[in-house]
Write an enzyme that holds these catalytic residues in place. Structure first.
Site, short mmCIF file in Angstrom:
data_model
loop_
_atom_site.label_atom_id
_atom_site.label_comp_id
_atom_site.label_asym_id
_atom_site.label_seq_id
_atom_site.Cartn_x
_atom_site.Cartn_y
_atom_site.Cartn_z
N SER A 253 36.49 43.73 -33.97
CA SER A 253 37.02 44.08 -32.65
C SER A 253 38.24 44.96 -32.85
CB SER A 253 37.41 42.80 -31.90
OG SER A 253 38.53 42.22 -32.55
N LYS A 254 38.82 45.36 -31.73
CA LYS A 254 40.00 46.23 -31.79
C LYS A 254 41.11 45.60 -32.63
CE LYS A 254 39.52 48.94 -27.64
NZ LYS A 254 38.97 48.12 -26.56
N ARG A 255 41.12 44.29 -32.61
CA ARG A 255 42.11 43.54 -33.36
C ARG A 255 42.12 43.94 -34.84
NH1 ARG A 255 41.30 38.55 -34.91
NH2 ARG A 255 39.25 38.57 -33.96
N GLY A 257 41.67 46.76 -35.89
CA GLY A 257 41.97 48.18 -35.98
C GLY A 257 40.69 48.97 -36.18
#
Ligand code: GLU
Length: 482
Positions: A253-255, A257
């Site tokens: 996920s965006k987490r 990066g």
């Protein structure tokens, strides 16, 4: 066997991310390997979240990756339109067919009522399944509700009594328990279809033979199978590709990066390297080989060689792939692509030939072009900015730097070997060699204690710049015991 037809069906609700791009790539490679057709279908019925701008970026990303489609919104094909928002009449027609056959029915429950029911089920520990309130309404009751102005959606009537099995081309047998889902909405009260309905109708009408998509869609597959069956469509084959996880083994996920394709494009990765890396997120060749062009991937790719276990996205590995690609292609192949990423001052102060040489040197270990600025810093002409460590090295070296500048001035031929010889001779005259000789020279010219081969660097920067920079460095450090 009829020709293979596969599709990538993104929703333009965000940028194309690593997972989506990998799905697109696997479909593309499968189609190319089989000599089949690759379709791009835009699933834009979520009007609030979809946008035309995002669709444009998505199409640019696909083109940039080289994943050209044979049928799609901007590319022709006889079974279109390929944008779901342009197919609403088709969904309506098929939904009506299902209603006439009793396989679907109008539902008048409001979102609030449904939410309340879901909450009740949750509280009593039951699966949040539709309770069937509108399932058996009589025609009179329906008319009354319509007269009262109640809005209606269309709900699919789930009648399956046996577990549903499919032979997934990647996961093997998948069993969906018959009571896994309750009656589900196929047309919203807004008149737009739900994803499951539109996808199943389109896959059938677009004659898709293999549905290749992420494993997260497995719970949708059972609903789509029911729709296929009730409309009498032939079933496609299914291949659910494994999830992509971050390095902490949770879903990417965006987490993490996890950048999207536009990000890679903006950061100047060569698309061939991204494609090569994405292919390895789940697929692997028969041998140990790692470097592949897209044509080579298409030659080798089969669904049987896709793993069923999750893949891990690792940016360090991606950078390794990319640096290998750039190194292998060097200036000959990638220079034009890299040029827009060169800092302005370099582009303005060198001719094309020297810029290509600089690129060749820095591309020895460069994952993406946006790092050229840093990697090529030593080639900036003129006096660099010196930090505190420079003073330690440069203090007291004025005599040496002046002598080196004189030596360069006296050279008849401006060539790497001559420059190297001149440095050594100057050193010998002053009784200096090794670090004591090279370090002040490098520091004076670049402001750094490491970098590319000195003689090559000096040759490329040019005689005027080398002499001018050395004299200027001396002037700067004159007050400092030079
Ligand atoms: N629009 C869906 C998505 O973006 C497509 C899923 C599918 O391939 O059926 O996830």
């Amino acid at each position: 066997m009829s020709e293979a037809r596969v599709r990538f069906a993104p929703s333009p609700t965000g940028y194309l991310h690593v997972g989506g791009a990998r799905t697109a790539l696997f479909n593309f490679l499968f189609a190319r390997h089989e000599g089949g057709v690759f379709i791009l279908r835009i699933e834009d019925t979520d009007v609030e979240r979809s946008s035309a701008e995002l669709e444009t970026v998505l199409i640019e990303d696909m083109r940039w990756l080289g994943l050209d489609w044979d049928e799609g919104p901007a590319g022709g094909g006889a079974l279109g339109p390929y944008r779901q928002s342009e197919r609403v009449d088709i969904y309506r027609e098929y939904a009506e067919k299902l209603v006439s056959a009793g396989a679907a029915y109008p539902c008048f429950c409001t979102d609030e009522e449904l939410e309340l029911k879901r909450e009740q089920s949750r509280r009593s520990g039951l699966p949040p399944r539709y309770d069937g309130s509108c399932r058996e309404l009589s025609e009179d009751e329906r008319q009354t509700k319509r007269r009262d102005g109640q809005s209606e959606s269309i709900r699919f009537r789930v009648t399956t009594e046996q577990d549903i099995r499919i032979e997934d081309l990647i996961r093997g047998e998948v069993v969906f328990p018959h009571d896994m889902v309750g009656d589900f909405v196929i047309m919203r009260s807004s008149g737009l279809p739900t994803y499951n309905f539109a996808a199943a109708v389109d896959d059938a009408l677009m004659e898709v033979t293999h549905v290749i998509r992420g494993e997260e869609h497995l719970p949708n597959t059972i609903r789509q199978l029911m729709i296929y069956e009730s409309l009498g469509f032939d079933l496609p084959a299914f291949a659910h590709i494994p999830l992509i996880l971050g390095d902490d083994r949770s879903k990417l996920s965006k987490r993490h990066g996890a950048p999207n394709i536009k990000d890679f494009r903006d950061r100047g990765y060569p698309p061939g390297a991204i494609v090569n890396y994405l292919a390895f997120l789940g697929w692997s060749p028969k041998d140990e080989r790692e470097m592949f062009t897209v044509e080579e991937l298409a030659g080798e790719f089969t669904l049987e060689s896709v793993a069923s276990s999750p893949a891990i996205f690792d940016e360090t590995k991606l950078n390794w792939f990319s640096a290998q690609h750039i190194r292998a292609g060097g200036a000959g192949k990638f220079f034009d692509e890299a040029l827009p990423f060169f800092p302005k001052e370099l582009v303005e102060s060198y001719d094309r030939e020297l810029l290509a040489e600089i690129f060749d040197i820095v591309s020895e270990n460069l994952p993406c072009y946006s790092m050229i600025e840093e990697s090529a810093a030593a080639f900036r002409r003129g006096v660099p900015s010196y930090d505190d460590s420079a003073a330690e090295i440069l203090d007291g070296t004025g005599h040496l730097l002046e002598a080196l500048a004189d030596g360069f001035g006296a050279l008849e031929e401006w060539a790497g070997a001559r420059i190297k010889q001149s440095i050594k001779e100057t050193g010998a005259d002053l009784g200096l060699k090794g670090k004591a000789l090279f370090m002040p020279l490098r520091m004076a010219l670049t402001g750094s204690s490491h970098g590319p081969d000195l003689a090559t660097l000096i040759r490329i920067r040019g005689r005027d710049d080398a002499i001018g920079t050395l004299r200027e460095a001396v002037a700067r450090y004159r007050g400092r015991n030079v």
